[in-house]
Design an enzyme around this catalytic site. Structure first.
Site, mmCIF file in Angstrom:
data_model
loop_
_atom_site.group_PDB
_atom_site.id
_atom_site.type_symbol
_atom_site.label_atom_id
_atom_site.label_comp_id
_atom_site.label_asym_id
_atom_site.label_seq_id
_atom_site.Cartn_x
_atom_site.Cartn_y
_atom_site.Cartn_z
ATOM 1 N N LYS A 215 0.836 -1.204 0.000
ATOM 2 C CA LYS A 215 0.000 0.000 0.000
ATOM 3 C C LYS A 215 0.872 1.256 0.000
ATOM 4 O O LYS A 215 0.679 2.167 -0.825
ATOM 5 C CB LYS A 215 -0.925 0.013 1.228
ATOM 6 C CG LYS A 215 -1.872 1.212 1.255
ATOM 7 C CD LYS A 215 -2.605 1.310 2.578
ATOM 8 C CE LYS A 215 -1.724 1.951 3.620
ATOM 9 N NZ LYS A 215 -2.448 2.266 4.876
ATOM 10 N N ASP A 233 -6.405 0.909 0.825
ATOM 11 C CA ASP A 233 -6.507 1.236 2.255
ATOM 12 C C ASP A 233 -7.881 0.817 2.763
ATOM 13 O O ASP A 233 -8.661 0.176 2.054
ATOM 14 C CB ASP A 233 -6.231 2.720 2.495
ATOM 15 C CG ASP A 233 -7.376 3.610 2.049
ATOM 16 O OD1 ASP A 233 -8.284 3.132 1.323
ATOM 17 O OD2 ASP A 233 -7.386 4.803 2.417
#
Length: 347
Positions: A215, A233
């Site tokens: 991420k 996320d």
């Protein structure tokens, strides 16, 4: 002579075949009549048994599908007028899913033309550090904290040689400050020792840095190097499942499933659009369905507040007239009515 008289009498007494049949028929009719009479008498004499009334259960009313009003998005400036919702069929084809997903992204692009990473940064080093610090806290709190950090430690070399206790004191407002201090000092040392003090521009190199996962790596690649990536996320995960783009729960599998729906060139902006929508309108606990610009395309419409006026009160940041998360936002954001966030400690 006597025998002949007796035979004649016997013959006279013996009935013929026709007479026998007539007598039997008459007897049968008499018997049937008697039985009918007895049955009628018995029925009339017997008190009829009370019939217990069985209550009839009323069928449960059919729940009507919640339908978005034609102007569900009126509360959101620049949002297109919504049309009645048609939930995607259970057997939605892959082609239909791709079309619906891409249309949602186009609609969000019109609502958030100024979408951008909500972390303040001036270079890749600042972005990778800020992204690591954003775990378990808001981008706003990170943006209020990093000015002091980068003023004291502007380069990887400076932060790699920093006193951990001093860094911890600066990072205390972000939460989990000891673990985060270890990560940012560790990644700074790795940058100095392995990459000549420069942030690498490849995924396989970035994920080797302490505290950096896929991420964080895609945030850096997409926004510091212009290389497409999907940032999965918590907001992204929630919304793509609500929209039934995928049923996966593992971030890596979500990334693969959603990535297959869009051209690679769209991945970074797609991430911004989805995350911004999740932070401003499609909240986790109470989404503002009545103010949602993509209500017509959302299978989950109705999970939140559908009344437009009540939904309007749930909007956040610039959509609700409040400051954003960046202390130094892009000019396009300010031009669209966005407001800069206040510095740490400001009233």
């Amino acid at each position: 002579m006597a025998k002949k008289v007796t035979a004649k009498k016997a013959a006279a007494k013996k009935p013929t075949g026709n007479q026998t049949a007539v007598k039997k028929t008459a007897a049968a009719e008499k018997t049937a009549a008697e039985k009918t009479a007895k049955t009628a008498d018995s029925t009339s004499a017997t008190k009829p048994a009370a019939v217990k009334k069985v209550p009839v259960r009323k069928a449960a009313p059919v729940k009507k599908a919640t339908v978005a009003p034609k102007k569900a998005a009126a509360a959101v400036k620049g949002a297109p007028a919504a049309q009645p919702v048609a939930a995607p069929p259970k057997g939605e084809s892959p082609t239909a899913l791709v079309r619906r997903a891409r249309r949602i992204n186009r609609e969000l692009a019109e609502v958030y033309p100024y979408a951008h990473p909500e972390l303040d940064f001036e270079n890749p080093f600042q972005l990778v550090v800020a992204t690591v610090l954003s775990a378990q806290t808001t981008d706003l709190r990170v943006n209020q904290t990093t000015p002091a950090l980068f003023a004291k430690y502007p380069t990887p070399e400076d932060l790699a040689a920093a006193n951990p206790e001093e860094v911890e004191e600066i990072l205390r407002p972000t939460g989990f400050f000891r673990a985060k201090t270890k990560s940012v000092i560790g990644l700074s040392k790795a940058l100095v020792e392995q990459f000549g003090g420069e942030v690498p521009g490849k995924l396989e190199d970035l994920v080797k840095l302490p505290g950096v996962g896929r991420k964080t790596a895609f945030v850096v690649l997409g926004n510091a190097f212009g290389r497409p990536g999907i940032t999965v996320d918590t907001h992204f995960q929630r919304l793509v499942r609500r929209w039934q783009w995928t049923a996966e729960t593992d971030p890596d599998k979500i990334e693969a499933a959603v990535g297959a729906l869009f051209p690679k060139s769209d991945w970074t902006d797609l991430s911004h659009h989805v995350i911004w929508h999740g932070r401003r309108i499609c909240h986790a606990r109470k989404p503002a369905c009545g103010a949602c610009p993509i209500a017509p395309l959302c299978p989950a419409y109705g999970e939140g507040e559908t009344d437009p006026e009540k939904a309007k009160k749930l909007l956040k940041y610039e959509k609700g007239g409040f400051p954003g998360q960046r202390l130094n936002p892009p000019q396009a954001y300010l031009d669209a009515g966005g407001k800069a966030a206040p510095p740490l400690g400001a009233a």
